[in-house]
Design a protein around this motif. Structure first.
Motif, PDB file in Angstrom:
ATOM      1  N   ASN A  85      10.263   0.197   0.969  1.00  0.00           N
ATOM      2  CA  ASN A  85      10.590  -0.209  -0.455  1.00  0.00           C
ATOM      3  C   ASN A  85      11.943  -0.231  -0.765  1.00  0.00           C
ATOM      4  O   ASN A  85      12.388  -1.140  -2.079  1.00  0.00           O
ATOM      5  CB  ASN A  85       9.548   0.786  -1.013  1.00  0.00           C
ATOM      6  CG  ASN A  85       8.138   0.187  -1.017  1.00  0.00           C
ATOM      7  OD1 ASN A  85       7.838  -0.639  -0.570  1.00  0.00           O
ATOM      8  ND2 ASN A  85       7.187   1.798  -0.528  1.00  0.00           N
ATOM      9  N   LYS A  86      13.085   1.099  -0.997  1.00  0.00           N
ATOM     10  CA  LYS A  86      14.366   0.418  -1.302  1.00  0.00           C
ATOM     11  C   LYS A  86      14.482  -0.883  -0.587  1.00  0.00           C
ATOM     12  O   LYS A  86      15.382  -1.169  -1.393  1.00  0.00           O
ATOM     13  CB  LYS A  86      14.595   2.174  -0.161  1.00  0.00           C
ATOM     14  CG  LYS A  86      16.133   1.882  -1.687  1.00  0.00           C
ATOM     15  CD  LYS A  86      16.701   3.526  -0.848  1.00  0.00           C
ATOM     16  CE  LYS A  86      18.003   4.062  -1.324  1.00  0.00           C
ATOM     17  NZ  LYS A  86      18.504   5.045  -0.558  1.00  0.00           N
ATOM     18  N   GLU A  87      14.699  -0.995   0.294  1.00  0.00           N
ATOM     19  CA  GLU A  87      15.477  -2.577   1.297  1.00  0.00           C
ATOM     20  C   GLU A  87      15.080  -3.335   0.222  1.00  0.00           C
ATOM     21  O   GLU A  87      15.393  -4.207  -0.224  1.00  0.00           O
ATOM     22  CB  GLU A  87      15.212  -2.778   2.581  1.00  0.00           C
ATOM     23  CG  GLU A  87      15.479  -3.541   3.033  1.00  0.00           C
ATOM     24  CD  GLU A  87      15.181  -3.834   4.420  1.00  0.00           C
ATOM     25  OE1 GLU A  87      14.936  -5.085   4.562  1.00  0.00           O
ATOM     26  OE2 GLU A  87      14.998  -2.986   5.300  1.00  0.00           O
ATOM     27  N   LYS A  88      13.426  -3.390   0.432  1.00  0.00           N
ATOM     28  CA  LYS A  88      13.133  -4.280  -0.478  1.00  0.00           C
ATOM     29  C   LYS A  88      13.891  -4.711  -2.427  1.00  0.00           C
ATOM     30  O   LYS A  88      13.919  -6.126  -2.903  1.00  0.00           O
ATOM     31  CB  LYS A  88      11.780  -4.578  -1.039  1.00  0.00           C
ATOM     32  CG  LYS A  88      10.636  -5.165   0.231  1.00  0.00           C
ATOM     33  CD  LYS A  88       9.082  -4.505  -0.401  1.00  0.00           C
ATOM     34  CE  LYS A  88       8.446  -4.703   1.182  1.00  0.00           C
ATOM     35  NZ  LYS A  88       6.784  -4.723   0.745  1.00  0.00           N
ATOM     36  N   THR A  96       6.417  -0.016 -10.462  1.00  0.00           N
ATOM     37  CA  THR A  96       7.859  -0.228 -11.329  1.00  0.00           C
ATOM     38  C   THR A  96       7.499   1.093 -10.854  1.00  0.00           C
ATOM     39  O   THR A  96       8.813   1.848 -10.499  1.00  0.00           O
ATOM     40  CB  THR A  96       7.927  -0.050 -12.680  1.00  0.00           C
ATOM     41  OG1 THR A  96       6.241   0.275 -13.059  1.00  0.00           O
ATOM     42  CG2 THR A  96       7.523  -1.619 -13.531  1.00  0.00           C
ATOM     43  N   GLY A  97       7.026   1.806 -10.406  1.00  0.00           N
ATOM     44  CA  GLY A  97       6.794   3.064  -9.810  1.00  0.00           C
ATOM     45  C   GLY A  97       7.406   2.943  -8.816  1.00  0.00           C
ATOM     46  O   GLY A  97       8.329   4.551  -8.787  1.00  0.00           O
ATOM     47  N   THR A  98       7.371   2.374  -7.900  1.00  0.00           N
ATOM     48  CA  THR A  98       7.845   2.220  -6.635  1.00  0.00           C
ATOM     49  C   THR A  98       9.789   2.391  -6.943  1.00  0.00           C
ATOM     50  O   THR A  98      10.163   3.144  -5.748  1.00  0.00           O
ATOM     51  CB  THR A  98       7.794   0.876  -5.800  1.00  0.00           C
ATOM     52  OG1 THR A  98       6.555   1.329  -5.025  1.00  0.00           O
ATOM     53  CG2 THR A  98       8.802   0.813  -4.575  1.00  0.00           C
ATOM     54  N   PHE A  99       9.923   1.910  -7.734  1.00  0.00           N
ATOM     55  CA  PHE A  99      11.133   1.444  -8.661  1.00  0.00           C
ATOM     56  C   PHE A  99      11.682   3.168  -8.769  1.00  0.00           C
ATOM     57  O   PHE A  99      12.704   3.033  -8.078  1.00  0.00           O
ATOM     58  CB  PHE A  99      11.642   0.564  -9.159  1.00  0.00           C
ATOM     59  CG  PHE A  99      12.920   0.413  -9.922  1.00  0.00           C
ATOM     60  CD1 PHE A  99      13.840  -0.898  -9.441  1.00  0.00           C
ATOM     61  CD2 PHE A  99      13.493   1.058 -10.625  1.00  0.00           C
ATOM     62  CE1 PHE A  99      15.362  -0.463  -9.840  1.00  0.00           C
ATOM     63  CE2 PHE A  99      15.348   0.977 -11.375  1.00  0.00           C
ATOM     64  CZ  PHE A  99      15.942   0.395 -10.554  1.00  0.00           C
ATOM     65  N   TYR A 100      11.112   2.949 -10.033  1.00  0.00           N
ATOM     66  CA  TYR A 100      11.828   5.008  -9.658  1.00  0.00           C
ATOM     67  C   TYR A 100      11.467   6.227  -8.803  1.00  0.00           C
ATOM     68  O   TYR A 100      12.423   7.000  -9.032  1.00  0.00           O
ATOM     69  CB  TYR A 100      10.858   5.570 -11.217  1.00  0.00           C
ATOM     70  CG  TYR A 100      11.023   4.148 -12.809  1.00  0.00           C
ATOM     71  CD1 TYR A 100      12.243   4.550 -13.335  1.00  0.00           C
ATOM     72  CD2 TYR A 100      10.290   3.611 -13.196  1.00  0.00           C
ATOM     73  CE1 TYR A 100      12.793   3.434 -14.374  1.00  0.00           C
ATOM     74  CE2 TYR A 100      10.719   2.758 -14.248  1.00  0.00           C
ATOM     75  CZ  TYR A 100      12.025   2.414 -14.805  1.00  0.00           C
ATOM     76  OH  TYR A 100      12.159   1.936 -15.779  1.00  0.00           O
ATOM     77  N   TYR A 101      11.190   5.766  -7.673  1.00  0.00           N
ATOM     78  CA  TYR A 101      11.204   6.379  -6.733  1.00  0.00           C
ATOM     79  C   TYR A 101      12.531   6.984  -6.087  1.00  0.00           C
ATOM     80  O   TYR A 101      12.899   7.563  -5.656  1.00  0.00           O
ATOM     81  CB  TYR A 101       9.935   6.324  -5.830  1.00  0.00           C
ATOM     82  CG  TYR A 101      10.059   7.172  -4.243  1.00  0.00           C
ATOM     83  CD1 TYR A 101       9.010   8.172  -4.829  1.00  0.00           C
ATOM     84  CD2 TYR A 101      10.838   7.100  -3.790  1.00  0.00           C
ATOM     85  CE1 TYR A 101       9.171   9.177  -3.666  1.00  0.00           C
ATOM     86  CE2 TYR A 101      10.448   7.588  -2.519  1.00  0.00           C
ATOM     87  CZ  TYR A 101       9.876   8.682  -2.118  1.00  0.00           C
ATOM     88  OH  TYR A 101      10.156   9.904  -1.276  1.00  0.00           O
ATOM     89  N   PRO A 104       0.743  -1.445  -0.053  1.00  0.00           N
ATOM     90  CA  PRO A 104      -0.004  -0.087   0.367  1.00  0.00           C
ATOM     91  C   PRO A 104       1.051   1.257  -0.202  1.00  0.00           C
ATOM     92  O   PRO A 104       2.301   1.402   0.915  1.00  0.00           O
ATOM     93  CB  PRO A 104      -0.512   0.112   1.319  1.00  0.00           C
ATOM     94  CG  PRO A 104      -0.092  -0.899   2.501  1.00  0.00           C
ATOM     95  CD  PRO A 104       1.167  -1.609   0.846  1.00  0.00           C
ATOM     96  N   LYS A 105       0.361   2.796   0.024  1.00  0.00           N
ATOM     97  CA  LYS A 105       0.972   4.169  -0.506  1.00  0.00           C
ATOM     98  C   LYS A 105       2.009   4.019   0.674  1.00  0.00           C
ATOM     99  O   LYS A 105       2.936   5.222   1.061  1.00  0.00           O
ATOM    100  CB  LYS A 105       0.373   4.458  -1.289  1.00  0.00           C
ATOM    101  CG  LYS A 105      -0.245   4.822  -2.743  1.00  0.00           C
ATOM    102  CD  LYS A 105      -1.134   5.493  -3.069  1.00  0.00           C
ATOM    103  CE  LYS A 105      -1.376   5.358  -4.329  1.00  0.00           C
ATOM    104  NZ  LYS A 105      -2.186   6.852  -4.913  1.00  0.00           N
TER     105      LYS A 105
END
Length: 232
Positions: free
Chosen positions: A47-50, A80-85, A39-40
């Motif tokens: 998330n970065k750790e993941k 992918t949006g999480t990655f590019y964040y 979730p947001k």
């Protein structure tokens, strides 16, 4: 910044997941269920750790050349949006493992008069980060096809990238030269490039020996010998 705590935790997660997988194969525990897209409200650092944990696992299993944004996201179970964040592209993700804190800001304790020891101390900051990642990771990461690593450890138009260990090394050599600790005709840029090549060779030997070689000792011995030769 080189998030050493995050990287250490990511390496730990990879090893823990590998151990859990072995137990599952033995029937010692139930397989974990996927949680789907987070979730947001999830912590960005989690998330970065993941993402980094997934990247480490993929690099160890298939090599750095195998890495793509899609594969990392699928393994991390993030969008992918999480990655590019967190990262512009896969190269920025890869270089995140080695770039480190700005080397121009690192405080060195060895006096300039002992320029061989000072350069060695500088490079040991990088070596410590590599050894923290582990030989298995580095064997799969330190490859000719890793363009991100090549760009970081190389030079453009005869100059090293800012804040890299090579740029700081050249700066230290120039300072030692001005202070009279290095011969006036010494080419500080060439010597810095040579030192980088030497360290690369030491890391490669460490990887070939599967970590049996004492990397820090080898770097200390060879760098001192080379720099002292340039001084003489």
């Amino acid at each position: 910044m080189f998030d050493i705590a995050i990287i250490h935790k990511a390496v730990y997660n990879v090893n823990r997941n590998r151990a859990c997988s072995k137990n599952i194969c033995k029937g010692d525990s139930e397989p974990m269920k996927k949680c789907g897209r987070p979730p947001k409200k999830d912590n960005p650092e989690e998330n970065k750790e993941k993402v980094m944990t997934a990247a480490i696992a993929l690099i160890e299993e298939h090599g750095a050349d195998y890495i793509t944004v899609r594969r990392v996201c699928e393994r991390a179970d993030v969008a992918t949006g999480t990655f590019y964040y967190h990262f512009k592209n896969k190269d920025e993700l890869l270089i995140h493992f080695v770039r480190g804190t700005s080397f121009s800001e690192i405080e060195l304790n060895t006096p300039l008069s002992d320029i061989a020891g000072r350069i060695t101390e500088l490079y040991l900051h990088l070596i410590c980060k590599y050894t923290a990642l582990g030989v298995k990771f580095m064997k799969s990461f330190y490859t000719p096809g890793n363009q991100a690593l090549h760009n970081y450890m190389g030079e453009t138009n005869g100059k090293f990238a800012e804040d890299t260990v090579m740029a700081r090394c050249e700066m230290e050599l120039v300072a030692a030269q001005r202070a009279g600790y290095l011969k006036e005709n010494t080419d500080a840029h060439k010597v810095s490039a040579d030192i980088c090549t030497i360290v690369k060779g030491c890391i490669f030997e460490w990887c070939l020996s599967d970590g049996e070689t004492l990397l820090e000792d080898m770097v200390r011995r060879i760098l001192r010998a080379y720099v002292n030769y340039e001084i003489a």
